[in-house]
Design an enzyme around this catalytic site. Sequence first.
Site, short mmCIF file in Angstrom:
data_model
loop_
_atom_site.label_atom_id
_atom_site.label_comp_id
_atom_site.label_asym_id
_atom_site.label_seq_id
_atom_site.Cartn_x
_atom_site.Cartn_y
_atom_site.Cartn_z
N ALA A 45 0.87 -1.18 0.00
CA ALA A 45 0.00 0.00 0.00
C ALA A 45 0.91 1.23 0.00
O ALA A 45 2.07 1.15 0.41
CB ALA A 45 -0.89 -0.02 1.23
N GLU A 69 -0.53 -9.44 -0.89
CA GLU A 69 -1.96 -9.70 -0.66
C GLU A 69 -2.75 -9.70 -1.98
O GLU A 69 -3.66 -10.51 -2.17
CB GLU A 69 -2.52 -8.64 0.31
CG GLU A 69 -1.95 -8.84 1.72
CD GLU A 69 -2.19 -7.68 2.66
OE1 GLU A 69 -1.93 -6.52 2.27
OE2 GLU A 69 -2.65 -7.91 3.79
N GLU A 117 4.59 -5.10 7.15
CA GLU A 117 3.79 -4.08 7.83
C GLU A 117 4.25 -3.76 9.24
O GLU A 117 4.18 -2.62 9.68
CB GLU A 117 2.30 -4.51 7.86
CG GLU A 117 1.60 -4.44 6.52
CD GLU A 117 1.75 -5.69 5.68
OE1 GLU A 117 2.56 -6.57 6.05
OE2 GLU A 117 1.06 -5.79 4.65
N GLY A 131 0.64 -5.13 0.70
CA GLY A 131 -0.54 -5.17 -0.16
C GLY A 131 -0.27 -5.84 -1.51
O GLY A 131 -1.20 -6.34 -2.16
N1 CO8 Z 1 4.55 3.22 -0.80
C1 CO8 Z 1 4.94 4.39 -1.32
N2 CO8 Z 1 6.09 4.55 -1.99
C2 CO8 Z 1 6.88 3.48 -2.13
C3 CO8 Z 1 6.55 2.22 -1.61
C4 CO8 Z 1 5.29 2.11 -0.92
N3 CO8 Z 1 4.86 0.93 -0.41
N4 CO8 Z 1 7.54 1.35 -1.89
C5 CO8 Z 1 8.46 2.05 -2.57
N5 CO8 Z 1 8.08 3.35 -2.72
C6 CO8 Z 1 8.80 4.43 -3.38
C7 CO8 Z 1 9.99 4.91 -2.55
O1 CO8 Z 1 9.57 5.82 -1.55
C8 CO8 Z 1 10.86 5.55 -3.62
O2 CO8 Z 1 10.34 6.82 -3.92
P1 CO8 Z 1 11.36 8.08 -4.19
O3 CO8 Z 1 12.14 7.65 -5.42
O4 CO8 Z 1 10.43 9.20 -4.44
O5 CO8 Z 1 12.21 8.19 -2.99
C9 CO8 Z 1 10.61 4.66 -4.84
O6 CO8 Z 1 9.39 3.96 -4.59
C10 CO8 Z 1 11.70 3.64 -5.06
O7 CO8 Z 1 11.87 2.91 -3.85
P2 CO8 Z 1 13.29 2.65 -3.18
O8 CO8 Z 1 14.23 3.79 -3.47
O9 CO8 Z 1 13.06 2.33 -1.74
O10 CO8 Z 1 13.77 1.38 -4.00
P3 CO8 Z 1 14.70 0.18 -3.51
O11 CO8 Z 1 14.98 -0.62 -4.73
O12 CO8 Z 1 15.87 0.69 -2.72
O13 CO8 Z 1 13.81 -0.66 -2.50
C11 CO8 Z 1 11.76 -1.76 -1.77
C12 CO8 Z 1 12.65 -1.31 -2.97
C13 CO8 Z 1 12.49 -2.87 -1.02
C14 CO8 Z 1 10.48 -2.28 -2.39
C15 CO8 Z 1 11.53 -0.57 -0.83
O14 CO8 Z 1 11.04 0.53 -1.59
C16 CO8 Z 1 10.53 -0.85 0.26
O15 CO8 Z 1 10.87 -1.45 1.26
N6 CO8 Z 1 9.26 -0.39 0.08
C17 CO8 Z 1 8.23 -0.46 1.11
C18 CO8 Z 1 7.71 -1.87 1.26
C19 CO8 Z 1 6.66 -1.93 2.33
O16 CO8 Z 1 6.89 -1.67 3.50
N7 CO8 Z 1 5.44 -2.33 1.92
C20 CO8 Z 1 4.34 -2.54 2.83
C21 CO8 Z 1 3.47 -1.33 2.88
S1 CO8 Z 1 2.21 -1.50 4.11
C22 CO8 Z 1 0.98 -2.37 3.34
O17 CO8 Z 1 1.11 -2.79 2.23
C23 CO8 Z 1 -0.26 -2.61 4.17
C24 CO8 Z 1 -1.48 -3.07 3.33
C25 CO8 Z 1 -2.75 -2.65 4.02
C26 CO8 Z 1 -2.96 -1.19 3.86
C27 CO8 Z 1 -4.11 -0.63 4.59
C28 CO8 Z 1 -4.46 0.78 4.14
C29 CO8 Z 1 -4.87 1.71 5.23
#
Ligand code: CO8
Length: 258
Positions: free
Chosen positions: A64, A112, A132, A109
Amino acid sequence: MYENLKFEVKENIAYITINRPKAMNALNVEVLNELYEAFTEVEKNGEIRAAIVTGEGKAFVAGADIAQMHAIDPIGGRTMIATGHKVMNYIEAIEKPVIAAINGFALGGGCELAMACDIRVASEKAKFGQPEVNLGIIPGFGGTQRLPRLVGKSMAKYLIMTADMINAEEAYRIGLVEKVVPAEELIDAAEKIAKTILAKAPIAIAITKTTINNGYNMDMRAGSALEVEAFTASFASQDKTEGMSAFLEKRTPNFQNK
Ligand code: CO8
């Protein structure tokens, strides 16, 4: 027209590509609403008989949208969660096979979304996880429910509590994905599965999907009763006559979805 998706129909298959590569295809409310719209098209359009969902760039879906979640209050969060569940449940309920072609990160997400699909095929480069708890929340698009059903209660707890990221091979080993293929073969592999299913009797496929999904949460006796009725429905189809005649006449069946 979609702003965050590519949607294409070729030879009875809808290809839905989540297209927000700059944000790793993170699911914000806009993407979720567009996914709902796309699957409405999958359900209603008679030309479409199966769907393949994938992501643009190096992520399938990295979860998400954290920036959006950070900015909203609990009521907004609830709306976002409800929208996510609506999309995941809809994908699961559509009487057409939906295949996730997992090209890269399938986190939170994203994992999921993959789990809501009927079949998962992963690139060797795919990575899976439910991170999460790193963010102070728990899975919110069905992860606490679908993950234990796929990989078992203990493995689901392990993955969610540790937030460990696992590779495609490990995902295959624990039963989270059905197939792992080299990255360049991913869409072909998903397409091959879809085309194999499309060659079968469409009514039987639709009934199989709903019977497995609905029966999964029943006890054995109720599930067996459901199967009796579902089987009877398939037995009443013209495609049953065609399938059995074709076998006896040693020819390929010509199913009519009747
Ligand atoms: N949301 C928003 N932006 C994201 C997300 C995300 N989940 N994942 C990556 N991005 C963005 C980064 O902020 C970055 O943006 P910018 O270039 O502007 O800084 C861009 O994408 C590229 O990401 P990275 O530079 O971090 O790229 P890497 O190759 O170094 O890393 C990863 C890739 C490992 C995927 C890393 O980005 C990461 O860990 N992302 C987050 C993963 C995460 O924690 N996901 C779980 C989110 S919570 C969830 O899904 C709950 C579901 C239920 C939701 C309920 C709603 C209320």
